[in-house]
Design a protein around this motif. Sequence first.
Motif, PDB file in Angstrom:
ATOM      1  N   GLY A 150       0.806  -1.205   0.000  1.00 53.76           N
ATOM      2  CA  GLY A 150       0.000   0.000   0.000  1.00 53.76           C
ATOM      3  C   GLY A 150       0.845   1.263   0.000  1.00 53.76           C
ATOM      4  O   GLY A 150       0.525   2.245  -0.692  1.00 53.76           O
ATOM      5  N   THR A 151       1.942   1.255   0.749  1.00 52.97           N
ATOM      6  CA  THR A 151       2.834   2.415   0.792  1.00 52.97           C
ATOM      7  C   THR A 151       3.417   2.714  -0.582  1.00 52.97           C
ATOM      8  O   THR A 151       3.469   3.876  -1.019  1.00 52.97           O
ATOM      9  CB  THR A 151       3.970   2.158   1.796  1.00 52.97           C
ATOM     10  OG1 THR A 151       3.413   1.995   3.106  1.00 52.97           O
ATOM     11  CG2 THR A 151       4.959   3.309   1.806  1.00 52.97           C
ATOM     12  N   ALA A 152       3.865   1.662  -1.271  1.00 54.32           N
ATOM     13  CA  ALA A 152       4.453   1.853  -2.605  1.00 54.32           C
ATOM     14  C   ALA A 152       3.429   2.436  -3.573  1.00 54.32           C
ATOM     15  O   ALA A 152       3.744   3.360  -4.347  1.00 54.32           O
ATOM     16  CB  ALA A 152       4.988   0.520  -3.121  1.00 54.32           C
ATOM     17  N   GLY A 156      -3.480   2.657  -2.392  1.00 54.49           N
ATOM     18  CA  GLY A 156      -2.520   2.896  -1.321  1.00 54.49           C
ATOM     19  C   GLY A 156      -3.192   3.114   0.017  1.00 54.49           C
ATOM     20  O   GLY A 156      -2.753   2.592   1.046  1.00 54.49           O
ATOM     21  N   VAL A 157      -4.287   3.883   0.020  1.00 57.48           N
ATOM     22  CA  VAL A 157      -5.024   4.106   1.257  1.00 57.48           C
ATOM     23  C   VAL A 157      -5.632   2.792   1.749  1.00 57.48           C
ATOM     24  O   VAL A 157      -5.623   2.492   2.951  1.00 57.48           O
ATOM     25  CB  VAL A 157      -6.121   5.178   1.060  1.00 57.48           C
ATOM     26  CG1 VAL A 157      -6.935   5.344   2.329  1.00 57.48           C
ATOM     27  CG2 VAL A 157      -5.503   6.509   0.663  1.00 57.48           C
ATOM     28  N   ALA A 158      -6.132   1.966   0.824  1.00 60.41           N
ATOM     29  CA  ALA A 158      -6.713   0.672   1.198  1.00 60.41           C
ATOM     30  C   ALA A 158      -5.716  -0.201   1.943  1.00 60.41           C
ATOM     31  O   ALA A 158      -6.085  -0.954   2.853  1.00 60.41           O
ATOM     32  CB  ALA A 158      -7.227  -0.057  -0.046  1.00 60.41           C
ATOM     33  N   GLY A 159      -4.447  -0.087   1.569  1.00 62.28           N
ATOM     34  CA  GLY A 159      -3.419  -0.912   2.196  1.00 62.28           C
ATOM     35  C   GLY A 159      -2.793  -0.323   3.437  1.00 62.28           C
ATOM     36  O   GLY A 159      -1.969  -0.992   4.083  1.00 62.28           O
ATOM     37  N   MET A 187       7.324  11.761   1.836  1.00 62.86           N
ATOM     38  CA  MET A 187       6.951  11.567   3.236  1.00 62.86           C
ATOM     39  C   MET A 187       6.168  10.278   3.441  1.00 62.86           C
ATOM     40  O   MET A 187       6.304   9.601   4.468  1.00 62.86           O
ATOM     41  CB  MET A 187       6.125  12.766   3.714  1.00 62.86           C
ATOM     42  CG  MET A 187       6.899  14.070   3.783  1.00 62.86           C
ATOM     43  SD  MET A 187       5.813  15.516   3.971  1.00 62.86           S
ATOM     44  CE  MET A 187       5.108  15.206   5.585  1.00 62.86           C
ATOM     45  N   SER A 188       5.367   9.895   2.446  1.00 65.03           N
ATOM     46  CA  SER A 188       4.535   8.705   2.595  1.00 65.03           C
ATOM     47  C   SER A 188       5.361   7.421   2.690  1.00 65.03           C
ATOM     48  O   SER A 188       4.896   6.421   3.249  1.00 65.03           O
ATOM     49  CB  SER A 188       3.553   8.598   1.423  1.00 65.03           C
ATOM     50  OG  SER A 188       4.224   8.282   0.220  1.00 65.03           O
TER      51      SER A 188
END
Length: 408
Positions: A83-85, A114-117, A177-178
């Motif tokens: 999800g971060t990637a 990404g938000v889902a993960g 940052m994410s």
Amino acid sequence: MPPTRLPAATWWLILSACTILMLSFGFRSSFGLFVQPLDAANGWGRDVIGLALAIQNLAWGVIAVLAGSLADRFGSVRVILAGTALYALGLWLTAGVSQVWVLNAGAGLLVGAGVAGTAFGIVLPAMARAVDESRQQLVLGIGTAAGSMGQFLLAPVAQNLIDWLGWSGALNAMALMSLSMALLAMPLAASDRPAASADQIVSPQALRDTLKLARGHASYWLLTAGFFVCGFHLAFITVHMPPFLMDAGFDPQIAAWSLSLIGLFNVAGAFLAGVVSSRVPKRHVLIGIYGGRAVAIALFMLLPLSLTTVLTFSCVMGFLWLATVPPTTGLVATMFGTRYMATLYGVVFLSHQLGSFTGVWLGGWLYETTGTYDVVWWAGVALSLVTMALHWPIRETPVTGLRPTAAA
């Protein structure tokens, strides 16, 4: 017997999980601040940008079901890393966007995935598994409040980045940052290891049995239907509140602080909802929340728009914002237990994101069609009243018929 103290490793897990939620929700809640800059840079209407952000919410909901199932099977850490990637890639693509399909793919599909993960459906079950049953509602409230703290902290940061670096540079900075969420996921590995007890080690047949019982459980589907309205409210306000205020002549910083205040007051609201939900029927908590939203939105529409009404509305809606999550997740846990909570909550959350899609897209389309957001605001009031009625017959009792299998 008084409850024992939590070990240091568990506190570290909770802290890391809360920080992931802060970053994930903080970045996502800032997209409304980019609506006008994207429109000005590319000449797109709010219906086009609204559709991309609606796709983001729908992708979040659809992929959350898959992500929850993968987390139940392979652990939360692997899902958070993926999800971060995807989150970082989506932000990076949006930073240089000049074509609508790239906007839909970046800000829409990839950020949604990404938000889902990295959000509630993956992180909250990991937190719940890390503590005993008596503390689960407490940590669910803490985790939900952390997401709102991210909105409080990062919405003004995003606006300052826009002022300093421009909208494209701000998105690139947010993408960098994410990536820190990948490191923060490591402590959550402790809750990925299943406990060696018969009530925690369950067979694939037990999962099928759980899903079959969920399909025929009326209270589960009433809860699912009600969560649609929560998504409608939250996504519409997150995306369209900033341009709504800027249209009325307010400075962009006021729009950012409106989102920030929503996040700040939801820290208290979500935490209190978690505490209260452990003491009174959870459906009563949800009925009260939706009733409060109906009153708040109606007064916001009826009273003259001013800085005072904007800030007051932001504080009240913030208190009611994600306060629905602790009683909703708590009801899923009460009905079906925690072993497949990520999967079952993922289905409930899909309804939430269908509501989010509807709120964001309808807001943009109706604005371009009528030149006002009034119809959508009043639709939010009407839907609140319907949802209050839907929650009344919900039964807060465990489902029987699951067949746990002892470890080999």
